[in-house]
Design a protein around this motif. Structure first.
Motif, short mmCIF file in Angstrom:
data_model
loop_
_atom_site.label_atom_id
_atom_site.label_comp_id
_atom_site.label_asym_id
_atom_site.label_seq_id
_atom_site.Cartn_x
_atom_site.Cartn_y
_atom_site.Cartn_z
N VAL A 168 1.99 18.60 11.39
CA VAL A 168 1.52 18.23 10.54
C VAL A 168 0.54 17.53 10.47
CG1 VAL A 168 2.90 15.86 9.73
CG2 VAL A 168 4.04 17.38 10.59
N TRP A 169 -0.29 17.72 9.94
CA TRP A 169 -1.23 17.18 9.58
C TRP A 169 -2.01 15.95 9.32
CZ3 TRP A 169 -5.84 20.45 11.60
CH2 TRP A 169 -6.80 19.94 10.96
N SER A 170 -1.00 14.68 8.32
CA SER A 170 -1.11 13.75 8.22
C SER A 170 0.58 13.49 7.78
CB SER A 170 -2.76 13.64 7.34
OG SER A 170 -2.61 11.87 6.81
N MET B 153 0.78 -1.20 -0.44
CA MET B 153 0.31 0.08 0.01
C MET B 153 1.13 1.12 0.09
SD MET B 153 -2.69 1.24 2.83
CE MET B 153 -4.18 -0.38 2.65
N SER B 154 0.61 2.00 -0.67
CA SER B 154 1.22 3.25 -0.77
C SER B 154 1.82 4.11 0.56
CB SER B 154 0.94 3.64 -2.38
OG SER B 154 0.11 4.80 -2.21
N PRO B 155 2.37 5.14 0.80
CA PRO B 155 2.21 5.71 2.07
C PRO B 155 1.00 6.33 1.96
CG PRO B 155 4.30 5.75 0.87
CD PRO B 155 3.59 5.03 -0.17
N TYR B 156 0.20 7.20 0.70
CA TYR B 156 -0.41 8.09 0.49
C TYR B 156 -1.93 6.73 1.21
CZ TYR B 156 -5.04 10.11 -0.84
OH TYR B 156 -6.04 11.59 -1.18
N ARG C 74 -1.92 4.47 2.51
CA ARG C 74 -1.26 4.05 4.48
C ARG C 74 -2.55 5.38 5.34
NH1 ARG C 74 3.25 2.08 3.05
NH2 ARG C 74 4.00 3.72 5.08
N ALA C 75 -1.63 7.41 4.95
CA ALA C 75 -2.41 8.17 4.88
C ALA C 75 -3.72 7.95 5.39
CB ALA C 75 -1.76 8.92 4.92
N HIS C 76 -4.40 8.37 4.23
CA HIS C 76 -5.88 7.78 4.05
C HIS C 76 -6.48 7.00 5.16
CE1 HIS C 76 -9.93 7.35 2.04
NE2 HIS C 76 -9.60 8.39 1.72
N ALA C 77 -5.64 5.72 5.04
CA ALA C 77 -6.94 4.83 6.17
C ALA C 77 -6.32 5.24 7.22
CB ALA C 77 -6.19 3.18 5.42
N ASP D 50 -10.98 4.83 12.73
CA ASP D 50 -11.23 5.00 13.88
C ASP D 50 -12.97 5.89 13.36
OD1 ASP D 50 -10.09 4.14 15.37
OD2 ASP D 50 -9.15 6.09 16.08
N GLY D 51 -13.70 5.64 12.12
CA GLY D 51 -14.78 6.30 11.49
C GLY D 51 -14.45 7.31 11.15
N GLY D 52 -15.56 8.18 10.65
CA GLY D 52 -15.55 9.57 10.21
C GLY D 52 -14.91 10.10 10.94
N PRO D 53 -13.79 10.80 9.64
CA PRO D 53 -12.14 12.90 11.01
C PRO D 53 -14.09 13.98 10.70
CG PRO D 53 -12.43 12.69 8.98
CD PRO D 53 -12.93 10.40 9.02
N TRP D 54 -13.37 14.79 11.60
CA TRP D 54 -14.29 15.31 12.11
C TRP D 54 -14.68 16.61 10.83
CZ3 TRP D 54 -11.52 20.71 12.82
CH2 TRP D 54 -10.08 20.11 13.57
N ILE D 55 -12.89 16.26 10.42
CA ILE D 55 -12.62 17.35 9.04
C ILE D 55 -12.57 16.42 7.59
CG2 ILE D 55 -11.23 19.03 7.51
CD1 ILE D 55 -11.44 20.44 10.16
N PRO D 56 -13.43 16.41 6.76
CA PRO D 56 -13.33 15.11 5.83
C PRO D 56 -11.83 15.39 5.19
CG PRO D 56 -15.42 15.83 5.38
CD PRO D 56 -14.83 16.93 6.05
N TRP D 57 -11.25 14.29 4.22
CA TRP D 57 -10.18 14.18 3.89
C TRP D 57 -9.71 15.37 3.07
CZ3 TRP D 57 -4.98 11.81 5.14
CH2 TRP D 57 -4.34 11.81 3.81
N VAL D 58 -10.74 15.27 1.23
CA VAL D 58 -10.67 16.05 0.50
C VAL D 58 -10.53 17.57 0.70
CG1 VAL D 58 -11.82 13.89 -0.84
CG2 VAL D 58 -13.14 15.85 0.30
#
Length: 117
Positions: free
Chosen positions: A73-75, A1-4, A6-9, A14-22
């Motif tokens: 660092v956000w992610s 799995m690419s680092p991108y 892995r960061a996304h996963a 733990d479920g939906g984050p409070w700020i969407p990834w996009v």
């Protein structure tokens, strides 16, 4: 799995984050830095060491490049050596990040590099 991926996963572990990834990704493309290589992925922005913790953790606080003295660092995912190489090319006094516990972690950049040797 690419680092991108892995960061996304990890972001969604733990479920939906409070700020969407996009939304976070778009914000950092406009006001920060996003680096994705086969070795690592990082999404971060310049901040001010003296800011209160909640400013580091909010996407509302934006700092002009010349006034900032830290990176939040956000992610990030991937090889630590590759991430440290990126950090060395973008110097700062401090690096902050947050884990799932909601608490802001602050690390002096010099200390991080010294421990990594």
């Amino acid at each position: 799995m690419s680092p991108y991926l892995r960061a996304h996963a990890a972001y969604h572990r733990d479920g939906g984050p409070w700020i969407p990834w996009v939304d976070a990704l778009d914000f950092h493309l406009q006001h920060g830095v996003v680096i994705s290589t086969p070795e690592c992925f990082i999404m971060a922005r310049r901040v001010v060491v003296a800011w209160p913790d909640h400013h580091h953790l909010s996407l509302r606080a934006v700092m002009e490049e010349d006034a900032a003295d830290a990176w939040h660092v956000w992610s990030a995912a991937g090889a630590l050596g590759a991430l440290l190489d990126i950090a060395r090319r973008h110097p700062s006094r401090e690096i902050t990040f947050q884990r799932r516990d909601e608490r802001l972690h602050r690390v002096a950049a010099a200390e991080l590099f010294r421990k990594a040797r």
